[in-house]
Design an enzyme around this catalytic site. Structure first.
Site, PDB file in Angstrom:
ATOM      1  N   LYS A 151      -2.235   9.642  -3.583  1.00  0.00           N
ATOM      2  CA  LYS A 151      -1.418   9.929  -2.408  1.00  0.00           C
ATOM      3  C   LYS A 151      -0.374  10.990  -2.731  1.00  0.00           C
ATOM      4  O   LYS A 151       0.164  11.035  -3.843  1.00  0.00           O
ATOM      5  CB  LYS A 151      -0.683   8.666  -1.926  1.00  0.00           C
ATOM      6  CG  LYS A 151      -1.603   7.577  -1.433  1.00  0.00           C
ATOM      7  CD  LYS A 151      -0.801   6.387  -0.940  1.00  0.00           C
ATOM      8  CE  LYS A 151      -1.709   5.286  -0.407  1.00  0.00           C
ATOM      9  NZ  LYS A 151      -0.930   4.125   0.067  1.00  0.00           N
ATOM     10  N   SER A 174       2.285   3.454   7.350  1.00  0.00           N
ATOM     11  CA  SER A 174       3.081   4.596   6.891  1.00  0.00           C
ATOM     12  C   SER A 174       2.358   5.915   7.082  1.00  0.00           C
ATOM     13  O   SER A 174       2.964   6.920   7.441  1.00  0.00           O
ATOM     14  CB  SER A 174       3.454   4.419   5.417  1.00  0.00           C
ATOM     15  OG  SER A 174       4.322   3.340   5.243  1.00  0.00           O
ATOM     16  N   ARG A 209      -3.238  -6.081   7.355  1.00  0.00           N
ATOM     17  CA  ARG A 209      -3.248  -5.839   8.795  1.00  0.00           C
ATOM     18  C   ARG A 209      -4.613  -6.126   9.398  1.00  0.00           C
ATOM     19  O   ARG A 209      -4.723  -6.716  10.451  1.00  0.00           O
ATOM     20  CB  ARG A 209      -2.855  -4.385   9.093  1.00  0.00           C
ATOM     21  CG  ARG A 209      -1.391  -4.097   8.836  1.00  0.00           C
ATOM     22  CD  ARG A 209      -1.099  -2.644   8.970  1.00  0.00           C
ATOM     23  NE  ARG A 209      -1.963  -1.942   8.007  1.00  0.00           N
ATOM     24  CZ  ARG A 209      -2.056  -0.642   7.892  1.00  0.00           C
ATOM     25  NH1 ARG A 209      -1.400   0.134   8.682  1.00  0.00           N
ATOM     26  NH2 ARG A 209      -2.842  -0.093   6.991  1.00  0.00           N
ATOM     27  N   HIS A 255       6.439  -3.487   6.922  1.00  0.00           N
ATOM     28  CA  HIS A 255       6.789  -3.895   5.563  1.00  0.00           C
ATOM     29  C   HIS A 255       7.937  -4.897   5.580  1.00  0.00           C
ATOM     30  O   HIS A 255       7.903  -5.918   4.889  1.00  0.00           O
ATOM     31  CB  HIS A 255       7.233  -2.689   4.714  1.00  0.00           C
ATOM     32  CG  HIS A 255       6.184  -1.681   4.438  1.00  0.00           C
ATOM     33  ND1 HIS A 255       6.318  -0.345   4.800  1.00  0.00           N
ATOM     34  CD2 HIS A 255       4.989  -1.769   3.820  1.00  0.00           C
ATOM     35  CE1 HIS A 255       5.253   0.327   4.406  1.00  0.00           C
ATOM     36  NE2 HIS A 255       4.420  -0.519   3.811  1.00  0.00           N
TER      37      HIS A 255
END
Length: 164
Positions: A44, A131, A93, A20
Site C-alpha cells: 500500500k 479507508s 465488514r 475503525h
C-alpha cells in the site's frame, strides 16, 4: 496466575475511520491493554504520513489509559511478541474480508500458536466505510467528514470543521 489480556489491533489506518473507532470502542472491555498498531504495508502507498495517523489515533484515545498507539514494520506477529500482545483483533465488514483475514490468522497461528486472533464484525452503518474509498473521495474533492473522527476532520478540514 492470570495473564494480562493484551491486544494488538493492526492496520494502516490511512485514515482511521468511524468504522475503525466502532471496532475499537466495542472491543475495549475485552482486553486489559489495547495497542493500536499502525503497520507499514509494502503493498500500500499511504496518503497520510505515519506521524499524522499516529497523532490522530493518539488524540482520539488520549483519555483512555488502556489504549496505546505504536508504529511498526514487519510481521504483525513479530510486533505482538515485541509488545507482549497475546491477542490480535481484526475488523470484518464482508465475507470477503473474513476469507482474507482468516488466511492471515492461520499463518500467524502456525508461526506463533500462543497468539489468538479475534474477528469482530463492524456495526451495519459502517460496513461500506473503507479507508481506500475515503481516500479516493477525499483526493477527488469529495466531503468525507461524516466517515471520520474529529481529530482527522480537524486536520483535513481546518477551516471548515465538523458537520455537527
Amino acid at each position: 496466575m492470570s495473564t494480562q489480556r493484551i491486544c494488538l489491533f493492526p492496520g494502516t489506518f490511512d485514515p482511521i475511520t468511524l468504522g475503525h473507532v466502532d471496532i475499537i470502542e466495542r472491543s475495549l472491555d475485552l482486553f486489559d491493554k489495547f495497542i493500536i498498531g499502525i503497520g507499514h504495508n509494502a503493498k500500500k502507498t499511504p496518503l497520510f504520513s505515519p506521524e499524522d495517523r499516529l497523532q490522530w489515533i493518539s488524540d482520539l484515545f488520549k483519555d483512555n489509559p488502556k489504549v496505546e498507539t505504536i508504529l511498526y514494520e514487519g510481521l504483525t506477529i513479530d510486533c505482538c511478541k515485541k509488545v507482549g500482545a497475546n491477542f490480535i483483533l481484526r475488523g470484518i465488514r464482508y465475507v470477503s474480508d473474513f476469507e482474507y483475514e482468516k488466511s492471515i490468522a492461520d499463518m500467524n497461528k502456525s508461526i506463533e500458536p500462543s497468539i489468538e486472533t479475534f474477528f469482530l464484525t463492524c456495526s451495519p452503518e459502517f460496513s461500506s466505510v473503507a479507508s481506500t474509498l475515503i481516500r479516493d473521495v477525499y483526493v477527488n474533492g469529495g466531503d468525507v467528514r461524516k466517515y471520520l473522527p474529529e481529530p482527522v476532520i480537524k486536520s483535513l478540514y481546518p477551516f471548515e470543521g465538523s458537520l455537527k
